[in-house]
Each structure stands twice: as structure tokens, then as C-alpha cells.
Motif scaffolding. Sequence first.
Motif, PDB file in Angstrom:
ATOM      1  N   GLN A  97       0.781  -1.232  -0.128  1.00 14.58           N
ATOM      2  CA  GLN A  97      -0.066  -0.229  -0.009  1.00 14.58           C
ATOM      3  C   GLN A  97       0.886   1.271   0.035  1.00 14.58           C
ATOM      4  O   GLN A  97       0.488   2.073  -0.832  1.00 14.58           O
ATOM      5  N   LEU A  98       1.822   1.147   0.770  1.00 18.72           N
ATOM      6  CA  LEU A  98       2.913   2.184   0.893  1.00 18.72           C
ATOM      7  C   LEU A  98       3.455   2.657  -0.454  1.00 18.72           C
ATOM      8  O   LEU A  98       3.899   3.601  -0.998  1.00 18.72           O
ATOM      9  N   ALA A  99       3.930   1.477  -1.182  1.00 17.72           N
ATOM     10  CA  ALA A  99       4.465   1.632  -2.605  1.00 17.72           C
ATOM     11  C   ALA A  99       3.477   2.180  -3.437  1.00 17.72           C
ATOM     12  O   ALA A  99       4.210   2.836  -4.477  1.00 17.72           O
ATOM     13  N   LYS A 100       2.242   2.168  -3.351  1.00 20.39           N
ATOM     14  CA  LYS A 100       1.320   2.947  -4.325  1.00 20.39           C
ATOM     15  C   LYS A 100       1.438   4.302  -4.006  1.00 20.39           C
ATOM     16  O   LYS A 100       0.717   5.186  -4.846  1.00 20.39           O
ATOM     17  N   LYS A 162      -3.333  14.800   0.576  1.00 21.52           N
ATOM     18  CA  LYS A 162      -3.541  13.782  -0.585  1.00 21.52           C
ATOM     19  C   LYS A 162      -3.852  12.749   0.076  1.00 21.52           C
ATOM     20  O   LYS A 162      -3.369  12.093   0.944  1.00 21.52           O
ATOM     21  N   LEU A 163      -4.920  11.871  -0.486  1.00 16.78           N
ATOM     22  CA  LEU A 163      -5.315  10.608   0.205  1.00 16.78           C
ATOM     23  C   LEU A 163      -5.146   9.496  -1.028  1.00 16.78           C
ATOM     24  O   LEU A 163      -5.712   9.877  -2.216  1.00 16.78           O
ATOM     25  N   THR A 164      -4.480   8.415  -0.736  1.00 18.58           N
ATOM     26  CA  THR A 164      -4.458   7.352  -1.801  1.00 18.58           C
ATOM     27  C   THR A 164      -5.078   6.086  -1.264  1.00 18.58           C
ATOM     28  O   THR A 164      -4.913   5.769  -0.071  1.00 18.58           O
ATOM     29  N   PHE A 165      -5.744   5.570  -2.117  1.00 16.54           N
ATOM     30  CA  PHE A 165      -6.816   4.228  -1.698  1.00 16.54           C
ATOM     31  C   PHE A 165      -6.297   3.110  -2.187  1.00 16.54           C
ATOM     32  O   PHE A 165      -5.240   2.942  -2.811  1.00 16.54           O
ATOM     33  N   ASN A 166      -6.877   1.915  -1.507  1.00 15.53           N
ATOM     34  CA  ASN A 166      -6.282   0.660  -1.993  1.00 15.53           C
ATOM     35  C   ASN A 166      -6.367   0.172  -3.460  1.00 15.53           C
ATOM     36  O   ASN A 166      -5.427  -0.670  -3.908  1.00 15.53           O
ATOM     37  N   ASP A 167      -7.166   0.689  -3.997  1.00 16.35           N
ATOM     38  CA  ASP A 167      -7.238   0.445  -5.363  1.00 16.35           C
ATOM     39  C   ASP A 167      -6.232   1.346  -6.302  1.00 16.35           C
ATOM     40  O   ASP A 167      -6.267   1.162  -7.626  1.00 16.35           O
ATOM     41  N   GLY A 168      -5.552   2.111  -5.708  1.00 14.22           N
ATOM     42  CA  GLY A 168      -4.466   3.191  -6.475  1.00 14.22           C
ATOM     43  C   GLY A 168      -5.028   4.344  -6.591  1.00 14.22           C
ATOM     44  O   GLY A 168      -4.404   5.391  -7.086  1.00 14.22           O
ATOM     45  N   SER A 169      -6.410   4.553  -6.638  1.00 11.63           N
ATOM     46  CA  SER A 169      -7.191   6.031  -6.770  1.00 11.63           C
ATOM     47  C   SER A 169      -6.656   6.875  -5.959  1.00 11.63           C
ATOM     48  O   SER A 169      -6.141   6.650  -4.650  1.00 11.63           O
ATOM     49  N   TRP A 170      -6.583   8.166  -5.980  1.00  8.51           N
ATOM     50  CA  TRP A 170      -5.962   9.351  -5.104  1.00  8.51           C
ATOM     51  C   TRP A 170      -7.209  10.482  -5.211  1.00  8.51           C
ATOM     52  O   TRP A 170      -7.481  10.809  -6.410  1.00  8.51           O
ATOM     53  N   ALA A 171      -6.950  11.302  -4.168  1.00  7.50           N
ATOM     54  CA  ALA A 171      -7.766  12.763  -4.221  1.00  7.50           C
ATOM     55  C   ALA A 171      -6.920  13.692  -3.572  1.00  7.50           C
ATOM     56  O   ALA A 171      -6.213  13.063  -2.647  1.00  7.50           O
ATOM     57  N   ARG A 172      -6.893  14.899  -4.266  1.00  8.73           N
ATOM     58  CA  ARG A 172      -5.964  15.856  -3.449  1.00  8.73           C
ATOM     59  C   ARG A 172      -6.962  17.140  -3.383  1.00  8.73           C
ATOM     60  O   ARG A 172      -7.634  17.556  -3.923  1.00  8.73           O
ATOM     61  N   PHE A 173      -6.802  17.548  -1.859  1.00 10.10           N
ATOM     62  CA  PHE A 173      -7.380  18.881  -1.470  1.00 10.10           C
ATOM     63  C   PHE A 173      -6.471  19.958  -1.362  1.00 10.10           C
ATOM     64  O   PHE A 173      -5.329  19.742  -0.742  1.00 10.10           O
TER      65      PHE A 173
END
Length: 538
Positions: A97-100, A162-173
Motif C-alpha cells: 500500500q505504501l509503495a502505491k 492527498k489521500l491514496t486508496f487501496n485500488d490506487g486511486s487518489w484525491a488531493r484537496f
Amino acid sequence: MRISVISAAVCCALFPLISVSAAGLSVEQRLAQLEARLNLAEQQASEASRRAQRAEQQTAAAEQRAAAAEQQVQALSQQTTAREQKQQATNQQLSEQLAKRAPDDGFTFNAYARSGMLVNSHGKGARGGPGVSPASSLNGDAHVGRLGNEKDNYAELSFGKKLTFNDGSWARFKTMLADGATNPDPWVQDNDSHHLNIRQLYVEMGNFAEFTGPLKRASIWAGKRFDRDNFDIHFTDSDIMFLGGTGGGINDVDWGSGLRGDYSVYARNFGDLGSDNYADNDIQNLLFTANHFYGNWQLMTTVMTAQGNDDLKDNTSTTGSYALRSDNTAKNGYYAMLALHDKQQFYGLAPGVSESALQYGVGLGAEARQPGSDGDLTENAASLRFASYGILPLGKNWQLAPSVIAQHSEDRYRDGDRYDWATFNLRVSQGISARFALLYEASWQYMDLNPNGRSYRYNDNVYQYQAVRGDFYKLTFAPTFKVGDVLDIKARPEIRFFATWMNWDKALDRYAINDDFGSKGFTAGGTWNFGVQTEIWF
């Protein structure tokens, strides 16, 4: 068999005694004694046998307890191994997960700030600023060199997550707080001088499994923001391109063969229709923009519309100036820019940096620096603008940063008007030691302004801008302390002391009675400004 053997052994052992005492006993007595001794020996042998059996039983029980203990140890070992395997699996999952995660995962903080004092040769508060000249009445566009020429305190504080999720998608505020003030007091209560604002507030998302083909690496965003592709000339505090507002878009659409596209829609307010009879009286300029990139080249095209802008009943300027609007303001506009970004070469001549742009706009698009920001433009307005700057390392301790901006506008605020101006600026840095440099800056601006009857309101009276033509000059010397790379002309933070000399043609004092030029104590003939300033960004 065991008793017979023992009996024989006892008899042999007792034989000498028997022989000794045999002389005084009869045969029966001797036999009776022998039988008694044999019985005693047999009892002792039987007791020894019982003890041996008990010892064997105890040994067997001990062996059973040892076997049970060994089984318990094996069970505990298996449980420990299972726990270790489970922990290893958890660690492996966490590592994956961290590698993603991208390097900028988590919280981020960035800032820009400047602050200092500016006084004139009489020890009074000095006048100045990059937009000090009459040409900058055109929506604050015609800037001169800013070194030793700023009197405001300004800060931008940017916060992101920035939030990174288990499926690799991310969101940045991201959000940005900005504050500007011209008052030098330590606490400013005058709202006319102090302006706290949220300049950005948006969310961006990317790496969606649903995005394939050209959208595979694309990201989407919505909110209030500065466009990602803006760029400027720092040395004159002049945007080459500033696109912004509230809206949404998609970035990094990959069309293949090195062609990439960004697409957005922004809304900007011009004002209201001056009526309370209906609720939807806000005039919003909607800008639809496409930015295409190929190598170092950028092609930007924008169309815009502001329905109702031509019907504004309030006859004051929508840009916040004192000017009055014309009777044929535009409600549509078109804009295009061709830009070249080279972060490796100084105009192809030597290692360095250079960026240039050629811009053209009509109607609401005739504001070339900030497309869509000026609602006072006429429907016939047209502008052509060229902007360029470069950074050239020269020798061991020198860096040069020349820049130029030139613009021609016609029918801008009144049919038949014409505004021509050009600014040339040169910033030079001379490294003296690891923490000290000398900065030099020279600015020259030419302007030929023909407002053709454009008017403005001042102290409840209406005046007309005057046609003027002339030059503006500025020279600055600034001993500067800095940390980081003293040889990098754009490295910050800096603390600089400066002396600035400015002068301009006397004709420019007539442009307007409410601008700086021609005001009391600030007329052509030369003026000195002194001060100290800090500037930082990270």
C-alpha cells in the motif's frame, strides 16, 4: 529362579560363619537358622524388586510428562510461527500500500510572502509599485520592475492533503489563504487596506480504473483555483498567463505522439444588473479553455460568454477602478495564445531558461494577461500582446534576467481608442559570497495612450482621461542576504536593502488627476525611494 540364585549366594556368603559355629549346634538347629536367613534374604530381595518396579513406573511417568511437555512446546512454536507469518503478511500488505503512494502523500504546506517598508528621500511613505505608471490603468497590466518598488505586505498560505486508496486511486484537496495590506502598522483594522481572501479551494482526483485510452493518466478537478498552466515574469510581478475562477476540468489527456491536452470551464463575476426584481442578477463570464502541449510548445484557445454584461445598468467599472463603462460592452470573447517553454536553454543560445508567448484576443478576450477578467471591454475590442523573459548564467558569479512585454489595444474601452505600451526590464545578480549578493535592476517603459473620451468619476465629479505619450525609467541597487544558492537569481528567501531612482516624462503627469503620476510630491523630475524588504516562497 531369581530367589534360588539369591539363596545360593547367601549360602555362600554365610558358609564361613556356619562353619565356625557348626561345632556347637545340631543339624536341625543349623538348618533352622539357614531357613530363617533364606527367608530374610528372600524378603529383602522381594522388597528390592518392588522398589525397582516403582522406579520403572516413575521413570515411565516422567517420560510421559516429558513427551507431553514437548508436545506443548511444539504447539506453542506452531502458534508463534503462525503469528509471525500473519505479521509478515500484514507488513507485506502495508508495504504494498505504501509503495502505491506518491511522494507528496499526506499534508503539504506552501507559502509565498513579501513584506517591507518604502520611504522617499523626505522620510515620508513613498509611492510606487510595479503598476505605478498610467499604462497600468489598463486592468493593471503594464508593470515595470518590482525590485525596490513595492510598498505592500502580501502573503499566500497554501494547505493541501492527498489521500491514496487501496485500488490506487487518489484525491488531493488544496486551499489557499491570501492577505494583502498597504498599511505598515503591526495590526491593521482598516478593511480598505486589508483583504483576507480564500483564493483557492478545490479537489482533484485521478488514477481511476474506469479511465482508459487517452484518459488513462488523466485527472479531474472542481472548485476554485488558479489554472495549473499559468506562468509569469516574476521580476515585474506580471502574469504572462493567469487563468482562474470557479469551475472544473480534466488534465493530462494523452492523445499520443507526445500531444497532451487540458480542458476546463471557469466562471468569473462581473457584477450585477442593479435590480432586486429577480434573483439571478449576477453576471458570470463563462470561459471554455483548451490547452494543448507538444514538446515545449503550448497552444491555448478560449471562448467566453457573459450574458447580460452588455445590459449592466450600473455605469461604474466592473474591475474596481473609477472608470465609467461604455454603452457597447461585450458579452462574448475569443482568445488564443502560442507559447514556448524552454527550461534548459536561454533562447537556444546557452544553458538557462526562457519562456515566451504571443497572445491575441477580441471582445471579452481582449484582456490578454487575465482572459475573462475585464467586463468593461467593448464588443469591438482587440489586443495583441507579446511577453518573454529569460535567465542566463554568465561567468562564475553572475546571472542576467531580461524581460519584455509589449501590447497594442484598440477599441478597448471606447470605439476609436488606442493603447500602445512596452516594458523592458533587466534584473542582474552578482554573487559576492555564499550568503550575500548584489542585485541591480533597470526598467524602461514606453507608452502611447489615447483613451478617446474615456471618463472616470472622482470626488463626485466626472473627468476624462487625457491622451499622453512618454517614457518611464527606474534604476535599483539592492545589497541582498540570502540562504540557499546565492547564485540562483530566483532562490528565496531574501532580505534586501535597496535604493531606487525613478523618473518619467512630464507629459505623463496629465493622464488623470487621481493616479500617482502628477500627484502632490510625485511629479516628473526624478524621485528617490529607499527601504528594506523580505521575500520568500517554498
